[in-house]
Design an enzyme around this catalytic site. Structure first.
Site, PDB file in Angstrom:
ATOM      1  N   HIS A  15      -0.420  -2.734   6.287  1.00 15.28           N
ATOM      2  CA  HIS A  15       0.583  -1.659   6.279  1.00 15.28           C
ATOM      3  C   HIS A  15       1.822  -2.000   7.108  1.00 15.28           C
ATOM      4  CE1 HIS A  15      -2.197   1.844   4.786  1.00 15.28           C
ATOM      5  NE2 HIS A  15      -2.493   0.688   4.218  1.00 15.28           N
TER       6      HIS A  15
ATOM      7  N   ASN B 168      -4.087   3.795  -1.129  1.00 12.50           N
ATOM      8  CA  ASN B 168      -3.936   4.938  -0.215  1.00 12.50           C
ATOM      9  C   ASN B 168      -3.079   6.048  -0.807  1.00 12.50           C
ATOM     10  OD1 ASN B 168      -3.491   2.201   1.799  1.00 12.50           O
ATOM     11  ND2 ASN B 168      -5.225   3.545   2.237  1.00 12.50           N
TER      12      ASN B 168
ATOM     13  N   HIS C 104      -5.886  -8.536  -0.393  1.00 11.52           N
ATOM     14  CA  HIS C 104      -6.006  -7.366   0.476  1.00 11.52           C
ATOM     15  C   HIS C 104      -6.909  -7.746   1.642  1.00 11.52           C
ATOM     16  CE1 HIS C 104      -5.403  -3.060   0.938  1.00 11.52           C
ATOM     17  NE2 HIS C 104      -6.622  -3.004   1.426  1.00 11.52           N
TER      18      HIS C 104
ATOM     19  N   ASN D  63     -10.045  -1.890   0.037  1.00  8.67           N
ATOM     20  CA  ASN D  63     -11.239  -1.260   0.611  1.00  8.67           C
ATOM     21  C   ASN D  63     -11.295   0.252   0.389  1.00  8.67           C
ATOM     22  OD1 ASN D  63      -8.970  -1.667   2.485  1.00  8.67           O
ATOM     23  ND2 ASN D  63     -10.183  -0.450   3.907  1.00  8.67           N
ATOM     24  N   HIS D  64     -10.153   0.901   0.127  1.00  9.10           N
ATOM     25  CA  HIS D  64     -10.150   2.356  -0.071  1.00  9.10           C
ATOM     26  C   HIS D  64     -10.299   2.776  -1.540  1.00  9.10           C
ATOM     27  CE1 HIS D  64      -9.502   3.711   4.011  1.00  9.10           C
ATOM     28  NE2 HIS D  64      -8.581   2.792   4.163  1.00  9.10           N
TER      29      HIS D  64
ATOM     30  N   ASP E  14       0.806  -1.222   0.000  1.00 10.47           N
ATOM     31  CA  ASP E  14       0.000   0.000   0.000  1.00 10.47           C
ATOM     32  C   ASP E  14       0.845   1.282   0.000  1.00 10.47           C
ATOM     33  OD1 ASP E  14      -1.261  -2.315   1.115  1.00 10.47           O
ATOM     34  OD2 ASP E  14      -2.928  -1.075   1.824  1.00 10.47           O
TER      35      ASP E  14
HETATM   36 FE   LIG Z   1      -4.053   0.306   2.792  1.00 12.35          FE
HETATM   37 FE   LIG Z   2      -6.873  -1.534   2.884  1.00  6.40          FE
END
Ligand SMILES: [Fe+2]
Ligand SMILES: [Fe+2]
Length: 270
Positions: free
Chosen positions: A179, A40, A152, A67-68, A8
Site C-alpha cells: 500500500h 481491498n 502480491h 490475501n484479502h 490495491d
Molecule cells: Fe492490499
Molecule cells: Fe494484501
C-alpha cells in the site's frame, strides 16, 4: 501496447479515485489495457460482484487480488463466473477462480498473472515454480504480446528476486500489498519493467488506508481495539504506466502515476 496498472484499491476513496481518473488516463495516455488490484475494494476487505461491475464501468479490464480475496464470501461462488477477476495463481490447485488471464487487446493479447509471496505471509505453493509453469505455455513475443505479473507480497526482497527471475520473459513485474509506492521503477537488464510496489489507490492520511487513530492506538496499547475502518479522505490513484514493444513484448517505458489526494502528483511525460 500501453498498459495502466493500479495498486490495491482501498475502499470508497480508492474506488472514487479509479472512477474519477481511469477514464481520463485511458483517453489522455491512449491506454489499451487497465489492470487494477481490487483486494481491498469493499471497505478494505475483499471485493463483491457489484464492485467488480463498478470498476469495469470505469474502464478497468482485469482485476487482480491477494490475501484479502475471500474476505467477502459472496466472491467465492462469483469468481468462477468472471474470468476477469483473478486470485493468486499459487493458491492450492483446487481453489475456485483462475490465477491468470489471457485478455484480448485489439488484434493482440495480454497475459495477466497474479501471484502471492510467501515471506511473512500465509504458506502457499512456490510462486517462482508456478510462474515457470505458466510461462512454459505462454511465450512473450511468440504466442503472447504482453505479460504483466502482479506479485502480491510483503517482502521487498522476494519481489525483487521474482523480478530478476522473470527478467526477459515477461513485460513487467509489479508489486502490490504494501500500500505504499516505491521509487525503484526501472527496466531490468533483460527488458522487464519492474517496481517493487505500485502503491494503493486510497487515502494516504491513514495507516495503509485505514483510519489512523485506531491504527496508532493498536500499536501503542497492543490491544485489538475496534474493527478497523477505511480512512475516508480524498484518495490518490497510484499506478504505473507501461508501454511494451509489439514485437518482443518487452518494456519500452515505465513511469509511475500518482493523481489526486495527498501524494505529489506524477504523470508520464509523453
Ligand atoms: Fe492490499
Ligand atoms: Fe494484501
Amino acid at each position: 501496447m500501453k498498459i495502466l496498472f493500479c495498486g490495491d484499491v482501498m475502499g470508497r476513496p480508492g474506488r472514487d479515485a479509479v472512477t474519477k481518473y481511469v477514464p481520463q488516463l485511458r483517453r489522455d495516455l491512449g491506454i489499451d489495457l487497465v489492470i487494477v488490484n481490487a483486494e481491498n475494494a469493499a471497505g478494505g476487505f475483499g471485493l463483491t460482484e457489484r464492485l467488480c461491475g463498478e470498476l469495469y464501468d470505469s474502464g478497468v479490464d482485469v482485476l487482480t487480488t491477494g490475501n484479502h480475496v475471500w474476505d467477502q464470501r459472496e466472491i467465492i461462488p462469483y469468481i468462477g463466473r468472471d474470468p476477469c477477476v483473478l486470485r493468486p495463481a499459487n493458491f492450492p490447485k483446487a481453489t475456485p477462480g483462475a490465477g491468470w488471464r489471457l485478455h484480448p487487446v485489439g488484434p493482440r493479447n495480454a497475459l495477466v498473472v497474479n501471484l502471492m509471496g510467501r515471506l511473512f505471509m500465509e504458506a502457499l505453493d512456490d510462486p517462482f515454480a508456478r510462474l515457470d509453469e505458466i510461462l512454459g505455455e505462454h511465450r512473450l513475443g511468440e504466442n503472447v504480446s504482453a505479460i504483466v505479473v502482479d506479485f502480491h507480497a510483503e517482502a521487498t526482497s522476494e519481489k525483487m528476486a521474482l523480478g530478476h527471475f522473470a527478467d526477459g520473459r515477461v513485460s513487467a513485474v509489479f508489486g502490490t500489498h504494501s500500500h505504499v509506492p516505491t521509487a525503484d521503477w526501472q527496466i531490468l537488464p533483460g527488458g522487464t519493467a519492474y517496481q517493487t510496489d505500485a502503491g494503493m489507490c486510497g487515502d494516504y492520511d491513514s495507516v495503509i488506508g485505514l483510519q489512523k487513530e485506531p491504527a496508532v492506538r493498536r500499536f501503542v496499547t497492543k490491544m485489538p481495539g475496534e474493527r478497523p475502518h477505511v480512512a475516508e479522505g480524498e484518495g490518490t490513484l497510484c499506478g504505473i504506466f507501461l508501454e511494451t514493444d509489439n514485437h518482443t513484448g518487452l518494456a519500452r517505458t515505465i513511469e509511475p502515476i500518482r493523481v489526486g489526494g495527498r501524494l505529489a502528483p506524477h504523470l508520464p511525460q509523453l
